[in-house]
Design an enzyme around this catalytic site. Structure first.
Site, short mmCIF file in Angstrom:
data_model
loop_
_atom_site.label_atom_id
_atom_site.label_comp_id
_atom_site.label_asym_id
_atom_site.label_seq_id
_atom_site.Cartn_x
_atom_site.Cartn_y
_atom_site.Cartn_z
CE1 TYR A 1 7.96 5.47 -3.28
CE2 TYR A 1 8.40 4.42 -1.17
CZ TYR A 1 7.99 4.34 -2.49
OH TYR A 1 7.60 3.13 -3.01
CB SER B 1 4.87 1.78 -0.65
OG SER B 1 5.98 1.59 0.19
C1 8X3 Z 1 9.15 0.49 -0.78
C2 8X3 Z 1 9.13 0.36 0.70
O1 8X3 Z 1 10.50 0.79 2.79
O2 8X3 Z 1 11.48 1.60 0.76
O3 8X3 Z 1 7.97 0.96 -1.33
O4 8X3 Z 1 9.58 2.71 1.70
S1 8X3 Z 1 10.22 1.43 1.50
#
Ligand code: 8X3
Length: 249
Positions: free
Chosen positions: A146, A133
């Site tokens: 994340y 990502s």
């Molecule tokens: C998704 C991109 O911008 O939500 O993997 O982190 S973000």
């Protein structure tokens, strides 16, 4: 008729995973579609002439079954299963959400990769695509759980490439930015559709799952000596994580 090449796609029940399963099937692969939701992948497998395997990548026993179904040779593995849970600042973040993100984005990738490595080796010409990502490239407020996990995806990919340099296995990370899929943001916000929709509000053309699937299809169709290390793919309207062009109605 020659034996079809085998591609395993995790998280194949929706979004990028499902689009990738379709694209690779179109390209001639026999696709093993893995995901937790059996009904969804059964439907997909029927559509693309593939095989559905119910599999939670955080469960090593389920992953072992996936490897068994995939068989002695696998040519492409797309480690797509993953996701974001929550968008709270570090001061208030829920450790359980962080643990869940580490489990699926990092340990899930480890379990599947370990289980399928013998079959990837045996194919004589294999490719592993890890879905990272842009969150694995930068930091943003509320995103630490994340972004930490997706930075993990990036360095695991880099490490694997070093460790497997002498083997017939190519390793690629695809790092998408803003992709509008039916579930990513809805899952992140625990089903709060209004919050999920706000992520893409005013963005004329976010990426769609097929955009990423086409990139994977292209990577998988390069000759055996060509390793695409990484691709960062964002919509034109997203110049950077925080710099998104939005049109207000
Ligand atoms: C998704 C991109 O911008 O939500 O993997 O982190 S973000």
């Amino acid at each position: 008729m020659s034996t079809p090449r085998i591609a395993v796609v995790t998280g194949a029940s929706s979004g990028i995973g499902r689009a990738t399963a379709r694209a690779l099937a179109r390209d001639g692969f026999r696709v093993i579609a893995a995901a937790r939701r059996e009904d969804r992948i059964a439907e997909l497998a029927a559509e693309i002439g593939g095989v559905a395997v119910a599999c939670d990548v955080t469960d090593p026993a389920a992953v072992a079954r996936l490897a068994e179904v995939a068989g002695p040779e696998v040519h492409v593995l797309v480690n797509n299963a993953g996701g974001a849970f929550g968008l709270d600042p570090i001061a208030e973040a829920d450790p359980a959400q962080w643990k869940a993100m580490y489990d699926v984005n990092v340990l899930g990738l480890l379990h599947v990769t370990q289980a399928l490595l013998p079959a990837l080796r045996a194919s004589g010409d294999a490719l592993i695509v890890n879905i990272g990502s842009t969150a694995g490239r930068v930091a943003y407020e509320g995103g630490a759980g994340y972004t930490a996990a997706k930075h993990g995806t990036k360095v695991i990919t880099q490490t694997l490439r070093l460790e497997l340099v002498a083997e017939p296995i190519r390793i690629t990370e695809i790092a998408p930015g803003m992709v509008a899929t039916e579930e990513f943001s809805a899952v992140r916000f625990g089903g709060d559709q209004a919050k999920a929709d706000a992520v893409y509000a005013g963005v004329a053309e976010p990426l769609v799952a097929d955009d990423i699937a086409e990139a994977i299809s292209w990577v998988a169709s390069r000759p055996a000596h060509v390793n695409i290390d990484e691709m960062v793919i964002k919509p034109r309207a997203q110049a950077a994580q925080h710099k998104v062009h939005r049109v207000t109605p």
